[in-house]
Enzyme design. Structure first.
Site, short mmCIF file in Angstrom:
data_model
loop_
_atom_site.label_atom_id
_atom_site.label_comp_id
_atom_site.label_asym_id
_atom_site.label_seq_id
_atom_site.Cartn_x
_atom_site.Cartn_y
_atom_site.Cartn_z
N CYS A 188 0.79 -1.24 0.00
CA CYS A 188 0.00 0.00 0.00
C CYS A 188 0.82 1.29 0.00
O CYS A 188 0.50 2.19 -0.77
CB CYS A 188 -1.07 0.01 1.07
SG CYS A 188 -0.71 -0.88 2.56
N ARG A 236 7.61 -11.13 4.85
CA ARG A 236 7.30 -10.99 6.27
C ARG A 236 8.03 -12.07 7.02
O ARG A 236 8.01 -13.23 6.62
CB ARG A 236 5.79 -11.15 6.49
CG ARG A 236 5.03 -10.06 5.76
CD ARG A 236 3.55 -10.29 5.78
NE ARG A 236 2.91 -9.22 5.02
CZ ARG A 236 1.60 -9.12 4.87
NH1 ARG A 236 0.80 -9.99 5.43
NH2 ARG A 236 1.10 -8.13 4.17
N GLN A 272 0.77 -10.98 -3.28
CA GLN A 272 -0.66 -10.70 -3.13
C GLN A 272 -1.23 -10.27 -4.48
O GLN A 272 -0.57 -9.57 -5.23
CB GLN A 272 -0.86 -9.55 -2.14
CG GLN A 272 -0.31 -9.85 -0.76
CD GLN A 272 -0.41 -8.65 0.16
OE1 GLN A 272 -0.05 -7.54 -0.22
NE2 GLN A 272 -0.90 -8.86 1.37
N ASP A 319 -2.91 -7.88 -5.25
CA ASP A 319 -3.25 -6.69 -4.49
C ASP A 319 -3.76 -5.56 -5.37
O ASP A 319 -3.42 -5.47 -6.55
CB ASP A 319 -1.98 -6.21 -3.76
CG ASP A 319 -2.29 -5.52 -2.45
OD1 ASP A 319 -3.48 -5.38 -2.12
OD2 ASP A 319 -1.34 -5.12 -1.77
N HIS A 338 -5.20 -1.20 -4.66
CA HIS A 338 -5.67 -0.17 -3.75
C HIS A 338 -6.54 0.79 -4.52
O HIS A 338 -6.15 1.28 -5.57
CB HIS A 338 -4.48 0.51 -3.09
CG HIS A 338 -3.74 -0.43 -2.21
ND1 HIS A 338 -2.67 -1.16 -2.65
CD2 HIS A 338 -3.96 -0.82 -0.93
CE1 HIS A 338 -2.25 -1.96 -1.68
NE2 HIS A 338 -3.00 -1.78 -0.63
N LYS A 394 -12.09 -4.87 8.37
CA LYS A 394 -11.89 -5.67 7.17
C LYS A 394 -12.96 -6.72 7.03
O LYS A 394 -13.60 -7.12 8.01
CB LYS A 394 -10.51 -6.31 7.17
CG LYS A 394 -10.23 -7.16 8.39
CD LYS A 394 -8.87 -7.84 8.27
CE LYS A 394 -8.65 -8.81 9.42
NZ LYS A 394 -7.54 -9.69 9.23
N HIS A 432 -8.37 -1.47 0.43
CA HIS A 432 -7.35 -2.49 0.15
C HIS A 432 -8.14 -3.76 -0.20
O HIS A 432 -9.08 -4.09 0.51
CB HIS A 432 -6.50 -2.83 1.37
CG HIS A 432 -5.88 -1.66 2.05
ND1 HIS A 432 -4.52 -1.56 2.22
CD2 HIS A 432 -6.41 -0.57 2.65
CE1 HIS A 432 -4.25 -0.45 2.89
NE2 HIS A 432 -5.37 0.17 3.16
#
Length: 731
Positions: free
Chosen positions: A402, A431, A449, A451, A453, A536, A582
RNA sequence: GCUGCUGUAGCUCAGCUGGUAGAGCGCGUCCUUGGUAAGGACGAGGUCAAGGGUUCGAGUCCCUUCAGCGGCUCCA
């Protein structure tokens, strides 16, 4: 007399001390024999306990529902009682057992016990034999209540030190506590229980593992015995079969066998190597999503794998998740040292001797810390070190995409006409998950991900969130996943781990709740499970054998736009703050593909299969034709190969079946002459001969429609991975 | 991270109370040239996770480290 209302609505009168068992006996002897427990005003209670007592202060008439082995609520009661039977058996066999807690789970139960002697699976037959004896004796479970001080004394007399501690701490606010007696076995327990041990018709010990008193690693180590119980051995066998089925599908085993992925020691823990076959599955999914995202107005972007630590200091990720990130990369050799130094100072764990060593080492490493004075207070020292640190280059292996996408948003001024801005990237993040957490592809240290945004105007949030949910539903459907519920994770107002204003949270939570209600999707709310920056929604998806997986996620975020001072110019020509969404429909490619391997048991549908078509020449005489067929299928866009080994067709077929190739094309002299192929379907077997063109057309349709075949839904009871209801009958 | 168990050929595993490493599958070569789930013969493959210790001698016993699996705790 008391008034009792039965489920059919009739209200009857019974004596003051009447129990559910008495009510059942009044209806019929067979019913009385079948009663396991009762529900009084919706609460599950002992059948042998007076109804009025179970109801407490509630007004009459008391609603009563008798629970038999037909009611799912009764199963929990049975299992909890079986946990007691197990504990009793263990105490008979091994002296010096301290009992801790023994709750039910959605699939069984466990009991934590303190015992010096380690219990191994080799002991299970003995324990099970002892349990069988107890069940055979069918002694009653008898409840009794004691004032706290007497209860404490009883537990002391029973040498149950953990129970004593629990009375002193966990139950500190209760004036009386309940016990259950079963023969010589007496246990502090909230209940409820089955009437007698004979009600257990099937049980089995499953495993033993370590645990800690009250779940805290600093506390006493306990042994946790897992077991399960059912009302019939048939149901139990179905459950045990499902466990076997899950083992058969284990993605780590199949991933190795089918050459999908590997996690190599030499590369590192939790770092996944996608082998060519696994990479096809992943890239096919990625291409599919990419196309869909572009259709839906997303813009693909790319961002680097590392970024300045400051970026994550602003977002809050770095301070908040420091322990589960890889250490920062420092431009200066002394960076790590200074970083360590600051932490020690803050924790006030630095002796003056250690301090002078640090000063010396920093000097040796060439760090100019002239602003640092040993005589200063801690705050000033930290400030001096920070000042130095901030002049150095510090990079973080990105744990989140992000902040990068935020920078892309900020790269140009934005007008309300541009919104929503939807930036998508298959972003790889790193991570440092705890080593004990790593699990195949399901929990890794490097993950990608799917992902994106979304930067939206406040009034667009609702609609955009709605569309995002729709997207998740669409992509899950593409792989045949249609059984799911949504978990709405909210903040815990009492906790301080959440950033931002309470009003912001309330607004975000209300929006999510409203859209979910409108969507008619089943959802449950969980307090205290939100991300630190916003609430979330997670998709809890059920796979082919009924297991639940947490996959896609959609999160609303009012905080990061604030922290990064994001703006757009509204139609009033004034700056406004956008809201961020997200979202990752699959979650991570690693986890999603791992889950898919288990869902399909390695047998991917045609559109995802690494090898879609294998040409099997009957003998070397047809090799040339086989190659031509392979070429035609390749040109038609299929992943095809030819088996040129000198083995017989039978062997080639067997191998292709075991490799889970969706279509086999057997070609011999006959087919070579007529330009045909004999098509064999992995699922339905021999489909007969057809022209190459016809075969291509047939497969093309199945491929393009992303048809999912042969995913057998399990009849077995769901084995949820989520154990949130676990504490229902805890001792 | 804590904890219990485990680590032998590419894979799945055997190897007794310490005495110089074995099977099946897979792989390679050759023979076989075949029609819808295993044709045959021969062969290559191992510093027994790594390091240290005990012993005349360690795959086997002890210690340390690493990794895997179960569980606890964690999960942006």
């Amino acid at each position: 007399m008391i008034q009792v209302q039965l489920p059919d609505g009739t209200v009857k009168e019974y004596p003051d001390q009447a129990t559910a068992m008495d009510v059942a006996a009044g209806i019929g002897a067979r019913l009385a024999a079948a009663v396991i427990a009762a529900q009084v005003n919706g609460k599950v209670v002992d059948a042998a306990r007076p109804i009025a007592e179970s109801a407490g202060d509630a007004p009459q008439p008391y609603s009563l529902k008798l629970l038999t082995d037909k009611n799912p609520e009764a199963l929990g009661v049975l299992r909890h009682s079986c946990a007691h039977i197990m504990a009793r058996a263990v105490m008979k066999l091994f002296p010096g057992v301290s009992l801790a807690f023994g709750p039910t789970l959605s699939t069984g139960y466990y009991y934590d016990i303190g015992l010096d002697r380690p219990i191994s699976e080799d002991d299970f037959p003995r324990i099970e034999a002892e349990m069988q004896k107890i069940i055979g004796d069918a002694e009653k479970f008898e409840r009794f209540v004691l004032p706290r001080d007497e209860a404490r004394k009883l537990c002391m007399d029973l040498k149950q030190d953990l129970k004593v501690e629990h009375i002193d701490t966990g139950l500190g606010d209760q004036s009386t506590v309940s016990f259950y007696r079963q023969g010589e076995f007496v246990d502090l327990c909230r209940g409820p229980h089955i009437p007698d041990a004979g009600r257990v018709k099937a049980f089995k010990l499953l495993s033993v593992a370590g645990s800690y008193w009250k779940g805290d690693a600093n506390n006493r180590r306990l042994q946790r015995l897992y077991g399960t119980a059912f009302f019939s051995s048939k149901e139990q066998q179905a459950y045990l079969d499902q466990i076997e089925e899950a083992k058969r599908r284990a993605h780590r085993v199949l991933g190795k066998k089918l050459n999908l992925f590997s996690i190599a020691n030499d590369v590192g823990q939790g770092l996944c190597l996608w082998l060519p076959k696994g990479a096809i599955v992943r890239s096919t999914l990625e291409e599919f999503i990419k196309r869909e995202l572009i259709n839906r107005g997303y813009q693909p972007v790319y961002s680097p794998h590392i970024a300045r630590v400051e970026l994550y200091e602003i977002s809050g990720h770095f301070p908040y998740y420091r322990d589960s990130q890889f250490a920062p990369l420092f431009g200066h050799d002394a960076g790590q040292l200074v970083d360590f130094w600051i932490r020690r100072l803050k924790e006030h764990k630095l002796s003056s001797e250690e301090e002078s060593k640090l000063v010396g080492t920093a000097k040796l490493m060439g760090a100019d810390l002239s602003g640092y004075r040993a005589s200063d207070n801690t705050e000033a020292k930290v400030a001096a070190l920070r000042e130095w640190e901030q002049k150095q280059e510090r990079y973080l292996l990105k744990p989140m995409n992000c902040p990068h996408h935020i920078q892309i948003y900020k790269s140009q001024p934005r007008s309300y006409r541009d919104l929503p801005v939807r930036l998508a990237e298959f972003g790889t993040v790193y991570r440092h998950e705890q080593s004990g957490e790593l699990n195949g592809m399901l929990r890794v240290r490097g993950l990608t991900q799917d992902d994106a945004h979304l930067f939206v105007a406040p009034e667009q949030v609702e609609e955009e969130f709605r569309q995002t949910l729709d997207l998740v539903k669409f992509v899950l459907a593409s792989v045949g996943l249609d059984d799911y519920r949504i978990q709405l994770s909210l903040r815990d107002p009492a906790s301080d781990k959440y950033a931002g204003e309470p009003e912001m949270w309330s607004k975000a939570e209300a929006t999510l709740r409203k859209v979910l209600q409108d969507s008619k999707l089943p959802f449950t709310e969980r307090q205290g499970e939100a991300a630190f920056y916003g609430p979330k929604t997670d998709f809890m998806v059920r796979d082919a054998i009924g297991r639940e997986w947490q996959l896609g996620t959609v999160q609303l975020d009012f905080l990061l736009p604030e922290r990064f001072q994001l703006e757009y110019i509204g139609n009033d020509n004034k700056p406004h703050r956008p809201v961020m969404i997200h979202r990752a429909p699959f979650g991570s490619m690693e986890r999603f593909c791992g889950m898919l391997i288990e869902h399909f048991a390695g047998a991917f549908p045609l559109w995802l299969a690494p090898e879609q078509v294998r040409v099997l020449p009957v003998s070397e005489k047809t090799e040339e034709y086989a190659r031509q067929v392979e070429k035609k299928f390749r040109e038609a866009g299929f992943r095809a190969s030819t088996d040129l080994k000198s083995s017989k067709v039978q062997a080639k077929i067997r191998e292709a079946q075991l490799d889970l190739v969706p279509y086999m094309l057997v070609v011999g002299p006959k087919e070579a002459e007529t330009g045909q192929v004999a098509v064999r379907d992995r699922i339905d077997g021999d489909l007969g001969a057809m022209s190459v063109e016809a075969a291509i057309a047939r497969l093309k349709k199945e491929n393009e429609d992303r048809v999912v075949r042969q995913v057998v839904k399990s009849e077995a009871p769901a084995a949820a991975t989520n154990e949130s209801g676990a504490e229902l009958y805890a001792d």
